[in-house]
Design a protein around this motif. Sequence first.
Motif, PDB file in Angstrom:
ATOM      1  N   LYS A  83       8.994   0.692   3.120  1.00 38.90           N
ATOM      2  CA  LYS A  83       7.651   1.101   3.488  1.00 38.90           C
ATOM      3  C   LYS A  83       7.053   0.105   4.483  1.00 38.90           C
ATOM      4  O   LYS A  83       7.532  -1.014   4.626  1.00 38.90           O
ATOM      5  N   SER A 100       3.912  -2.212   5.368  1.00 36.22           N
ATOM      6  CA  SER A 100       2.760  -2.795   4.689  1.00 36.22           C
ATOM      7  C   SER A 100       1.505  -2.634   5.544  1.00 36.22           C
ATOM      8  O   SER A 100       1.566  -2.607   6.771  1.00 36.22           O
ATOM      9  N   ILE A 101       0.370  -2.525   4.885  1.00 32.66           N
ATOM     10  CA  ILE A 101      -0.889  -2.317   5.591  1.00 32.66           C
ATOM     11  C   ILE A 101      -1.711  -3.605   5.594  1.00 32.66           C
ATOM     12  O   ILE A 101      -1.620  -4.417   4.686  1.00 32.66           O
ATOM     13  N   LEU A 102      -2.477  -3.800   6.648  1.00 29.60           N
ATOM     14  CA  LEU A 102      -3.280  -5.004   6.769  1.00 29.60           C
ATOM     15  C   LEU A 102      -4.727  -4.774   6.339  1.00 29.60           C
ATOM     16  O   LEU A 102      -5.390  -5.676   5.868  1.00 29.60           O
ATOM     17  N   GLU A 103      -5.245  -3.564   6.505  1.00 33.79           N
ATOM     18  CA  GLU A 103      -6.656  -3.300   6.237  1.00 33.79           C
ATOM     19  C   GLU A 103      -6.842  -2.066   5.377  1.00 33.79           C
ATOM     20  O   GLU A 103      -6.935  -0.944   5.876  1.00 33.79           O
ATOM     21  N   ALA A 104      -6.878  -2.297   4.059  1.00 33.54           N
ATOM     22  CA  ALA A 104      -7.044  -1.180   3.129  1.00 33.54           C
ATOM     23  C   ALA A 104      -8.475  -0.661   3.127  1.00 33.54           C
ATOM     24  O   ALA A 104      -8.716   0.499   2.782  1.00 33.54           O
ATOM     25  N   ILE A 159      -9.103   2.556   5.060  1.00 33.54           N
ATOM     26  CA  ILE A 159      -8.562   3.735   4.372  1.00 33.54           C
ATOM     27  C   ILE A 159      -9.497   4.157   3.245  1.00 33.54           C
ATOM     28  O   ILE A 159      -9.837   5.336   3.101  1.00 33.54           O
ATOM     29  N   TYR A 179      -6.314   7.098  -2.917  1.00 35.66           N
ATOM     30  CA  TYR A 179      -5.775   5.968  -2.148  1.00 35.66           C
ATOM     31  C   TYR A 179      -4.258   5.876  -2.322  1.00 35.66           C
ATOM     32  O   TYR A 179      -3.508   5.738  -1.344  1.00 35.66           O
ATOM     33  N   LEU A 221      -1.276   6.373   0.568  1.00 41.99           N
ATOM     34  CA  LEU A 221      -0.212   5.403   0.848  1.00 41.99           C
ATOM     35  C   LEU A 221       1.163   6.048   0.732  1.00 41.99           C
ATOM     36  O   LEU A 221       2.039   5.835   1.572  1.00 41.99           O
ATOM     37  N   HIS A 254       1.918   8.530   3.646  1.00 43.76           N
ATOM     38  CA  HIS A 254       2.150   7.918   4.955  1.00 43.76           C
ATOM     39  C   HIS A 254       3.138   6.749   4.904  1.00 43.76           C
ATOM     40  O   HIS A 254       3.265   5.991   5.861  1.00 43.76           O
ATOM     41  N   LEU A 284       3.158   3.902   3.252  1.00 43.21           N
ATOM     42  CA  LEU A 284       2.501   2.609   3.387  1.00 43.21           C
ATOM     43  C   LEU A 284       2.543   1.859   2.062  1.00 43.21           C
ATOM     44  O   LEU A 284       2.779   2.449   1.008  1.00 43.21           O
ATOM     45  N   ASP A 324       0.431  -1.533  -0.015  1.00 44.93           N
ATOM     46  CA  ASP A 324      -0.487  -2.669  -0.035  1.00 44.93           C
ATOM     47  C   ASP A 324       0.172  -3.805  -0.812  1.00 44.93           C
ATOM     48  O   ASP A 324       1.335  -3.708  -1.230  1.00 44.93           O
TER      49      ASP A 324
END
Length: 210
Positions: A31, A33-37, A40, A95, A99, A102, A104, A106
Amino acid sequence: MKPYITNRAKGINIYTLSEFIDRLYQEDKVKISILEAQVIIQNIISSLPLTHFKKIDNEITKSITTHIINTKRNQVPFKYEKDKNRDLSMILDEYNRFLSKHNLADISDIETSVLNYLKNHKIEVFADEFENDNISFFTSKLQKQIFNQLHKTLKTKKYSNTPIQYIIKSYNKYEEVANALKILKDLDSKNVLIITTNIDEYYPIFEALF
């Protein structure tokens, strides 16, 4: 000083536990990783029929985001009044769906992924203690579970020899390292533990002079 994990599989590499988890995830990740949850979750909040959270500003969204992620990382339920629990549960469910849809992840998903990875893979590492009396260096329940899973694979040795004490005057950190390395030559052992006051400051000097 922060505790550290040392991974000797690819030479001497020293990481904090968070860095070690992130590196393990990067090696086996599926996956992104996301920087800014918060962005979202802000969009999710605006699309849901919430009851408790009617007026949402940036600070409230930030608090909800932090709370949602900490709840996931520490595997705890929401414990509020009915309407607030319902709203938070709706946000969390949406949420997680976002994730998953897409592809993604966290920080909670990363820690969960690494924990599952370690249950099926053995990694030889040397680790500091991450709890000292009432002080804990874990940032989540998942991190502690990861460390405990790692601890099952740690190889430790006990030594009964009386330690030899060397007292040598050193006038700066470079002399300290140089003198420590000179002492190593006098010791007939391949198993040496060096303790420093600041690993970030001293490790590069040891690495350069070793």
